[in-house]
Design a protein around this motif. Structure first.
Motif, PDB file in Angstrom:
ATOM      1  N   THR A   1       0.828  -1.212   0.000  1.00  6.52           N
ATOM      2  CA  THR A   1       0.000   0.000   0.000  1.00  6.52           C
ATOM      3  C   THR A   1       0.856   1.253   0.000  1.00  6.52           C
ATOM      4  O   THR A   1       0.674   2.160  -0.828  1.00  6.52           O
ATOM      5  N   VAL A   2       1.805   1.305   0.895  1.00  4.64           N
ATOM      6  CA  VAL A   2       2.702   2.467   0.970  1.00  4.64           C
ATOM      7  C   VAL A   2       3.597   2.510  -0.262  1.00  4.64           C
ATOM      8  O   VAL A   2       3.871   3.584  -0.816  1.00  4.64           O
ATOM      9  N   GLY A   3       4.061   1.340  -0.706  1.00  9.22           N
ATOM     10  CA  GLY A   3       4.917   1.299  -1.894  1.00  9.22           C
ATOM     11  C   GLY A   3       4.243   1.923  -3.102  1.00  9.22           C
ATOM     12  O   GLY A   3       4.866   2.689  -3.850  1.00  9.22           O
ATOM     13  N   ARG A   4       2.972   1.620  -3.305  1.00  6.42           N
ATOM     14  CA  ARG A   4       2.250   2.196  -4.451  1.00  6.42           C
ATOM     15  C   ARG A   4       2.108   3.710  -4.309  1.00  6.42           C
ATOM     16  O   ARG A   4       2.229   4.452  -5.306  1.00  6.42           O
ATOM     17  N   LEU A   5       1.834   4.174  -3.109  1.00  4.38           N
ATOM     18  CA  LEU A   5       1.634   5.615  -2.907  1.00  4.38           C
ATOM     19  C   LEU A   5       2.940   6.388  -3.105  1.00  4.38           C
ATOM     20  O   LEU A   5       2.944   7.490  -3.668  1.00  4.38           O
ATOM     21  N   VAL A   6       4.042   5.814  -2.647  1.00  2.00           N
ATOM     22  CA  VAL A   6       5.341   6.465  -2.870  1.00  2.00           C
ATOM     23  C   VAL A   6       5.690   6.427  -4.347  1.00  2.00           C
ATOM     24  O   VAL A   6       6.175   7.420  -4.916  1.00  2.00           O
ATOM     25  N   SER A   7       5.433   5.296  -4.976  1.00  2.00           N
ATOM     26  CA  SER A   7       5.746   5.171  -6.411  1.00  2.00           C
ATOM     27  C   SER A   7       4.935   6.154  -7.247  1.00  2.00           C
ATOM     28  O   SER A   7       5.412   6.642  -8.278  1.00  2.00           O
ATOM     29  N   LYS A   8       3.737   6.462  -6.798  1.00  3.34           N
ATOM     30  CA  LYS A   8       2.918   7.445  -7.505  1.00  3.34           C
ATOM     31  C   LYS A   8       3.604   8.799  -7.518  1.00  3.34           C
ATOM     32  O   LYS A   8       3.569   9.523  -8.534  1.00  3.34           O
ATOM     33  N   GLN A   9       4.268   9.161  -6.428  1.00  5.33           N
ATOM     34  CA  GLN A   9       4.987  10.432  -6.377  1.00  5.33           C
ATOM     35  C   GLN A   9       6.202  10.412  -7.300  1.00  5.33           C
ATOM     36  O   GLN A   9       6.540  11.412  -7.938  1.00  5.33           O
ATOM     37  N   ARG A  10       6.854   9.251  -7.391  1.00  2.00           N
ATOM     38  CA  ARG A  10       8.000   9.144  -8.296  1.00  2.00           C
ATOM     39  C   ARG A  10       7.549   9.284  -9.746  1.00  2.00           C
ATOM     40  O   ARG A  10       8.192   9.961 -10.554  1.00  2.00           O
ATOM     41  N   LYS A  11       6.447   8.652 -10.088  1.00  4.79           N
ATOM     42  CA  LYS A  11       5.923   8.751 -11.467  1.00  4.79           C
ATOM     43  C   LYS A  11       5.514  10.184 -11.787  1.00  4.79           C
ATOM     44  O   LYS A  11       5.727  10.665 -12.907  1.00  4.79           O
ATOM     45  N   ARG A  12       4.934  10.851 -10.820  1.00  9.90           N
ATOM     46  CA  ARG A  12       4.545  12.254 -11.024  1.00  9.90           C
ATOM     47  C   ARG A  12       5.779  13.112 -11.311  1.00  9.90           C
ATOM     48  O   ARG A  12       5.768  13.964 -12.212  1.00  9.90           O
ATOM     49  N   LEU A  13       6.848  12.882 -10.561  1.00  8.79           N
ATOM     50  CA  LEU A  13       8.085  13.629 -10.773  1.00  8.79           C
ATOM     51  C   LEU A  13       8.650  13.356 -12.160  1.00  8.79           C
ATOM     52  O   LEU A  13       9.060  14.284 -12.878  1.00  8.79           O
ATOM     53  N   LYS A  14       8.692  12.082 -12.569  1.00 10.77           N
ATOM     54  CA  LYS A  14       9.220  11.735 -13.893  1.00 10.77           C
ATOM     55  C   LYS A  14       8.424  12.424 -15.009  1.00 10.77           C
ATOM     56  O   LYS A  14       8.998  12.927 -15.976  1.00 10.77           O
ATOM     57  N   LYS A  15       7.111  12.441 -14.855  1.00 12.30           N
ATOM     58  CA  LYS A  15       6.262  13.078 -15.869  1.00 12.30           C
ATOM     59  C   LYS A  15       6.568  14.568 -15.989  1.00 12.30           C
ATOM     60  O   LYS A  15       6.654  15.105 -17.107  1.00 12.30           O
TER      61      LYS A  15
END
Length: 504
Positions: free
Chosen positions: A372-386
């Motif tokens: 659960t936490v992994g997905r939420l953190v990964s969402k922030q990483r994807k947002r940064l990459k975009k």
């Protein structure tokens, strides 16, 4: 007595009324013991009606009698250690000195501070000396008579021993523990005389919250991180009021971390509650943080001016910059202090306490933390990459500067999210946090350069003719600095972008 601030290191022991005194000369390092001195002490303790100070182990008292009569504020540092602030007695015995009120206002807020207990102590003190004459500690044999001043009033009497270090080592306290234990006397389970005097009224300490576990609930990750940051915010509040170095910066960082975590982990808690908290935290960080922004820009500009050859400094540029920031600092500090004294701030603190005491969690919050936490953190990483992919690496327009600033904010959110996840992801999360922090720092330098250039244009517009040359030169140097930080960012992103978290 003069006003002072010292670290108090002491130990208290439970003692029976008829128990004999220990042989103090047998304590390690003690060569001789001074003749006993008797004192009569009368202390009135102050707190809110809800005992907000006592609930945090803080004591605030007005004491007469003895060598140190005055107001005493003791803030816990560690077990057996407290930071003690003393202020001389004033004309009004019921009026807590202004400085001591400031130091605890983050806890008392806008509640009245009133007398809650009175303790009278008959004290016999003996000073312990080393062979070289060093005063090691004071040993006190206290007989206490207490009365609570909150309804219903209760009385209690007891005897206790106390040993307080002066210039002696902490090992002396361990020696005292061993010596006194040999006669059946052990350290008190209560932290202060007030705690014993209040009896059943003394607030019970909260049980430690369970730490985050990979297979535990995701909510534990969020709540653990929030507790740390709310505590940091409260700890730095007195420093802001006292104008302590770096206190504004640290309080603002704590507020931003809380706000960022509530955004990243928004699926774990009621969005209406977290949305309101985030709005108020943004107000707090922005209002109190103005003073920090001024500090940073002032230091940056003066360093830039100081590095210039004297022959290229035309006109009173340094003096103008100093005057500008002196006035700005005064306004920013007044604005920040007004915020910390406001009902709005106190209600924000109340809301943060309420959130932690009874978190409004969602169903998602109960799911396993790692995925659960992994997905939420990964969402922030994807947002940064975009956001990075959308940048024009060749452009240095104001619009491009603004886009880089948004990337910086996203990198900061990713960093804080990874910090929160570190207890369950370990090195993977801490490595991600460091990578995001590097991006944040490069783009922070870029943003500082852009803001400084705006100020230089503003100062140049009203400067006398000779100063315009220097302002123009400083502006050009800042353009170079901005380009350099921009280049470092794109280089860091190309060589080592933040790596993804993996949990399967």
């Amino acid at each position: 007595m003069t006003d002072s601030e010292v670290l108090e290191v002491e130990r208290k022991y439970d003692v029976g009324e008829g128990d004999e005194l220990p042989v103090l000369e047998s304590l390690p390092g003690v060569d001789r013991v001074e003749a006993p001195e008797d004192e009569s002490l009368d202390a009135v303790y102050f707190d809110t009606a809800g005992l907000a100070l006592s609930s945090r182990g803080i004591t605030l008292r007005r004491r007469t009698g003895g060598h140190d009569d005055g107001w005493h504020l003791k803030l816990p540092v560690a077990v057996g250690e407290r930071q003690e602030f003393t202020v001389r007695l004033g004309k009004n015995p019921e009026s807590v000195p202004r400085r001591l009120r400031r130091l605890v206002q983050v806890h008392t807020r806008d509640h009245d501070v009133i007398p809650v207990a009175r303790l009278k102590t008959r004290r016999t003190t003996q000073r312990l000396f080393a062979a070289d004459g060093t005063a090691l500690a004071d040993f006190s044999d206290d007989r206490v008579d207490s009365q609570t001043l909150l309804a219903p009033q209760e009385r209690a009497t007891w005897r206790e021993w106390e040993i307080e270090l002066i210039d002696g080592p902490k090992g002396l306290l361990k020696g005292a523990d061993a010596l006194f234990a040999s006669t059946g006397h052990h350290p008190s389970a209560l932290p202060s005389k007030l705690a014993r005097g209040l009896g059943r009224k003394y607030p019970a300490g909260a049980d430690p919250a369970p730490g985050p576990e990979p297979t535990g609930p995701a909510s534990a990750v969020l709540l653990s991180y929030l507790r740390q940051q709310v505590e940091a915010l409260k700890n730095h509040d007195p420093g802001v009021r006292e104008n302590a170095p770096d206190a504004v910066h640290q309080l603002r960082v704590a507020a931003r971390r809380i706000r960022s975590a509530l955004a990243t982990f928004r699926k774990l808690a009621d969005p209406d509650v977290t949305g309101s908290l985030r709005s108020e935290l943004q107000w707090l960080a922005g209002t109190v943080g103005e003073a920090r922004d001024n500090e940073v820009m002032r230091a940056r500009l003066l360093e830039l001016i100081g590095a210039e050859p004297p022959e290229l400094l035309l006109g009173p540029v340094a003096k103008t910059v100093e005057e500008h920031f002196d006035a700005a600092a005064h306004r920013a500090r007044a604005k920040g202090l007004a915020a910390l004294k406001s009902s709005r701030y106190f209600r924000l603190l109340d809301a943060l306490d309420d959130f932690l005491a009874d978190p409004p969690l969602t169903e998602t919050a109960g799911k396993d933390a790692l995925p659960t936490v992994g997905r939420l953190v990964s969402k922030q990483r994807k947002r940064l990459k975009k956001e990075v992919r959308a940048l024009d690496a060749e452009s240095s327009t104001p619009a491009a500067d603004a886009a880089l600033h948004e990337v910086r904010k996203s990198a900061k959110r990713l960093r804080y999210a990874a910090e929160a996840a570190t207890p369950i992801f370990g090195k993977r999360a801490s490595t991600l946090a460091r990578a995001a922090e590097e991006i944040q720092e490069h783009l922070g330098d870029h943003h500082d350069s852009a803001v400084t250039r705006d100020l230089l244009r503003e100062l140049a517009a009203s400067a006398p003719g000779t100063s315009a040359f220097t302002y123009g030169r400083l502006h050009a140097l800042e353009e170079l600095a901005g380009e350099e930080s921009r280049r470092k960012f794109f280089g860091a992103w190309s060589s080592s972008p933040p790596a993804p978290l993996r949990w399967t």
